[in-house]
Design an enzyme around this catalytic site. Sequence first.
Site, short mmCIF file in Angstrom:
data_model
loop_
_atom_site.label_atom_id
_atom_site.label_comp_id
_atom_site.label_asym_id
_atom_site.label_seq_id
_atom_site.Cartn_x
_atom_site.Cartn_y
_atom_site.Cartn_z
N LYS A 65 45.40 45.94 38.54
CA LYS A 65 45.41 44.53 39.70
C LYS A 65 45.38 43.79 40.69
O LYS A 65 46.97 43.19 39.06
CB LYS A 65 43.69 43.65 39.26
CG LYS A 65 42.98 42.56 39.67
CD LYS A 65 41.88 42.00 39.29
CE LYS A 65 41.48 40.98 39.76
NZ LYS A 65 40.45 40.73 39.05
N CYS A 123 37.88 43.52 42.10
CA CYS A 123 37.41 42.24 42.33
C CYS A 123 38.39 41.93 43.22
O CYS A 123 37.91 41.33 44.94
CB CYS A 123 37.06 41.44 40.83
SG CYS A 123 35.91 40.18 41.23
N GLU A 162 33.94 45.84 37.41
CA GLU A 162 34.86 45.02 37.04
C GLU A 162 34.57 45.24 36.01
O GLU A 162 33.30 44.34 35.06
CB GLU A 162 35.40 44.45 37.28
CG GLU A 162 36.50 43.79 37.53
CD GLU A 162 37.28 42.59 37.76
OE1 GLU A 162 38.55 42.33 37.53
OE2 GLU A 162 36.33 42.33 38.47
#
Length: 277
Positions: free
Chosen positions: A74, A116, A1
């Site tokens: 995300k 993540c 990431e």
Amino acid sequence: ELFEGPYFCRVEDEALFATAQPTDSHLAVQEMRKLAKDLGVYIPTSFFERDGQHYYNSLAMIDDQGEIMGVYRKSHIPDGPGYEEKYYFRPGNTGFKVWDVPLKDGGSTKIGVGVCWDQWYPETARAMALMGAELLFYPTAIGSEPYDADLDTSRMWRRAMVGHAVSNCMPVAAANRIGHEGPADRSQSFYGHSFISDEWGDLVSQFGADQQGVLLATLDLERAKKHRAGMGFFRDRRPQLYGRLAEGEKDLIIDCLRAGLRFDTPARASPRDPRDL
């Protein structure tokens, strides 16, 4: 990431917004497009995206010809000591994504990619599985917790994703940052432990805390498909019972008020007046 440099979300610094760029002109994306074409591989590429006045923690899926298949933003954004992501990123507005990729035998499969903090949420993995994913990928940047030097979350980090492999009966691959970053008095250590697991959650390839390189594994997707059908996890779902998962806290409190339920809340809140929610 966010692999192109140090994990900048350790601190809140408005000057760092200048490092964000639109997808098509972002240096990390452009370099990975070249690499994907040169190697004939697919590369999920994490980057700091600017879209007008909005900023996202994004991932460009790049195919083996170096073309961008699409962008995932995300969905879950953390906020805490050492991980000040809400300062920089809006929650993603793309929804979860899956991508068609070819197999060596001439067939194809679908992969789902979360970023993540997404990996802590079973809903992310299940949503991508329901969209047809047969492999789950998670690029991450996680390590020490500045507020508690004795807290090592590497075991929980790995167990959460191994759980996704088991409960969705499909392989999972996770790539995590390694190394030490930041000034000596506020250093942050990233604990690595990247891995690939099969559909049973058994690790077929893994690194330790400070190893870097390329993990390789051969995965039997037909076997996983057979086991996924045989286990019946998707057959036995009861989505009509899962409505609470899609409700926000405001919805729940308003429903309670309408039902005449009483409950205690902090003094600063006034749950009996929905306008305060």
